[in-house]
Design an enzyme around this catalytic site. Sequence first.
Site, PDB file in Angstrom:
ATOM      1  N   ASP A   1       0.812  -1.230   0.000  1.00 16.36           N
ATOM      2  CA  ASP A   1       0.000   0.000   0.000  1.00 16.36           C
ATOM      3  C   ASP A   1       0.837   1.268   0.000  1.00 16.36           C
ATOM      4  O   ASP A   1       0.390   2.326   0.449  1.00 16.36           O
ATOM      5  CB  ASP A   1      -0.957   0.026   1.214  1.00 16.36           C
ATOM      6  CG  ASP A   1      -1.800  -1.220   1.325  1.00 16.36           C
ATOM      7  OD1 ASP A   1      -2.446  -1.583   0.337  1.00 16.36           O
ATOM      8  OD2 ASP A   1      -1.799  -1.854   2.404  1.00 16.36           O
TER       9      ASP A   1
ATOM     10  N   LYS B   1       2.676   2.409  -5.099  1.00 16.14           N
ATOM     11  CA  LYS B   1       3.419   1.982  -6.299  1.00 16.14           C
ATOM     12  C   LYS B   1       2.673   2.315  -7.575  1.00 16.14           C
ATOM     13  O   LYS B   1       3.289   2.672  -8.583  1.00 16.14           O
ATOM     14  CB  LYS B   1       3.682   0.467  -6.233  1.00 16.14           C
ATOM     15  CG  LYS B   1       4.556   0.052  -5.063  1.00 16.14           C
ATOM     16  CD  LYS B   1       4.748  -1.448  -4.998  1.00 16.14           C
ATOM     17  CE  LYS B   1       3.488  -2.201  -4.638  1.00 16.14           C
ATOM     18  NZ  LYS B   1       2.978  -1.896  -3.280  1.00 16.14           N
TER      19      LYS B   1
ATOM     20  N   GLY C   1      -3.846  -4.013  -4.597  1.00 12.65           N
ATOM     21  CA  GLY C   1      -4.671  -2.918  -5.097  1.00 12.65           C
ATOM     22  C   GLY C   1      -3.811  -1.701  -5.375  1.00 12.65           C
ATOM     23  O   GLY C   1      -3.281  -1.091  -4.446  1.00 12.65           O
ATOM     24  N   HIS C   2      -3.633  -1.367  -6.649  1.00 15.32           N
ATOM     25  CA  HIS C   2      -2.836  -0.204  -7.019  1.00 15.32           C
ATOM     26  C   HIS C   2      -3.784   0.899  -7.486  1.00 15.32           C
ATOM     27  O   HIS C   2      -4.517   0.726  -8.460  1.00 15.32           O
ATOM     28  CB  HIS C   2      -1.842  -0.573  -8.125  1.00 15.32           C
ATOM     29  CG  HIS C   2      -0.784  -1.526  -7.673  1.00 15.32           C
ATOM     30  ND1 HIS C   2       0.206  -2.009  -8.499  1.00 15.32           N
ATOM     31  CD2 HIS C   2      -0.547  -2.076  -6.461  1.00 15.32           C
ATOM     32  CE1 HIS C   2       0.994  -2.818  -7.812  1.00 15.32           C
ATOM     33  NE2 HIS C   2       0.546  -2.873  -6.584  1.00 15.32           N
TER      34      HIS C   2
ATOM     35  N   GLN D   1       2.258  -5.876  -3.441  1.00 16.10           N
ATOM     36  CA  GLN D   1       2.483  -5.891  -1.994  1.00 16.10           C
ATOM     37  C   GLN D   1       3.788  -5.144  -1.656  1.00 16.10           C
ATOM     38  O   GLN D   1       4.116  -4.197  -2.341  1.00 16.10           O
ATOM     39  CB  GLN D   1       2.502  -7.319  -1.447  1.00 16.10           C
ATOM     40  CG  GLN D   1       1.143  -8.008  -1.429  1.00 16.10           C
ATOM     41  CD  GLN D   1       0.825  -8.695  -2.728  1.00 16.10           C
ATOM     42  OE1 GLN D   1       1.661  -9.333  -3.337  1.00 16.10           O
ATOM     43  NE2 GLN D   1      -0.409  -8.597  -3.162  1.00 16.10           N
TER      44      GLN D   1
END
Length: 428
Positions: free
Chosen positions: A13, A16, A40-41, A223
């Site tokens: 988180d 990125k 989740g990006h 991650q």
Amino acid sequence: MPAVVVVGGHWGDEGKGKIIDLLAGRFTYNVRYSGGANAGHTVVNHLGKFALHQIPSGVFHSGVKAMIGAGVVLNPATLIEEIDSIKSRGINLSNLHVSERAHLVMPYHLAIDKARDNCRGDRRIGTTGKGIGPAYTDKAARDGIRAGDMLDKDYFLSQVRANALIANQYLECVLNSPAIDVEELVFQASEWCAALSPLICDTEDLIRLALRRGEWVVLEGAQGTLLDLDCGSYPYVTSSLTTSGGACAYLGIPPKDISHVVVVMHAYMTRVGEGPFPTELNDDYGDYIRERGHEFGTTTGRPRRCGWFDAIASKYAAEINGATTIAITKLDVLDGLDKVRICVGYEYRGERISHFPARSQVLAECVPVYEELDGWETSTSEAKSWEELPEKAQDYVRRIEELLEVPVSIISVGPARNQTIVVKDPLD
């Protein structure tokens, strides 16, 4: 041009997606190399706000070929939904490709994931429940199903049926959980073939050819380093290799072909799920950071645990990734605080230590040793250059550089692409 890796330096988180989106316009290929739909990006650009889970973050640049690489465990159903959602907003995904070697996350993996974590009781890891661990387990046990299998529909469906029957035995007899509907799954799998087969190819060969031609390739991790299966805070980790070395292992790229490693870190620390977190703040400061930073999981929606910047954990991450530069995100979240702290050491059973422990039970007992700096009680979100940052904010970033012994090249002061300060070119 050799490859560039963008990797998270904390427990995920870190932002990125924003950094990839910022850099991707300079690259020919953007390859996601690990993880799955548990990642989740978030990307905010001129097209709007997007939450990506499996599709690479550089997909919004028309000249970029976006690839889902061999190290990813891919959920076909949610990938199709993600593709449809992005296309519905007018985004062209004709340059999206999926590796033949990427393993698939099946519905029985999700069922096993949730049931197993529930069985752990007080020892539960707090997984996202997205089936990632069981999919990697099948991969390691040589029982996995790969995306390339969909190119032979009859073979693929026979594999799906056989594996689902075995999974049902495990669910019912070992985990005491309901079985899945095998024939319904086979029907769904047939639809996946039609939708995804045109995207599947030998992406790794294309990447190596691109590198030989001197084209720019950016490799996108999922991650964070502290969740790496081998190097992270085991067992509270993910099931894949999240470091820059993982990019080489998963994509078949020689280490010599990686020229730059951009390690992305929050200006503070966050963590989702269980596991030790030395600088965690269960007070007003923690609440302040969570609310200002909107620290809720992109995938799960769970509130993230928040804490002060941990220079011990962060330097460890920089070292094992071979960081050439650091990108600091969400500096603006600390705006308005009169004091900010950086953890510069741990105390463990009365002794001072300055390394990141290998054992989680040791890390859980570590008490942070803090260095306190003056905060900046003004906004940074409008700053467009290093010179426009408040002096105390500059001092904070410089201190992080000193402690990590790696230069900071990018500072994010808000979610939008234009709320980014490039101190120096990260690819110099």
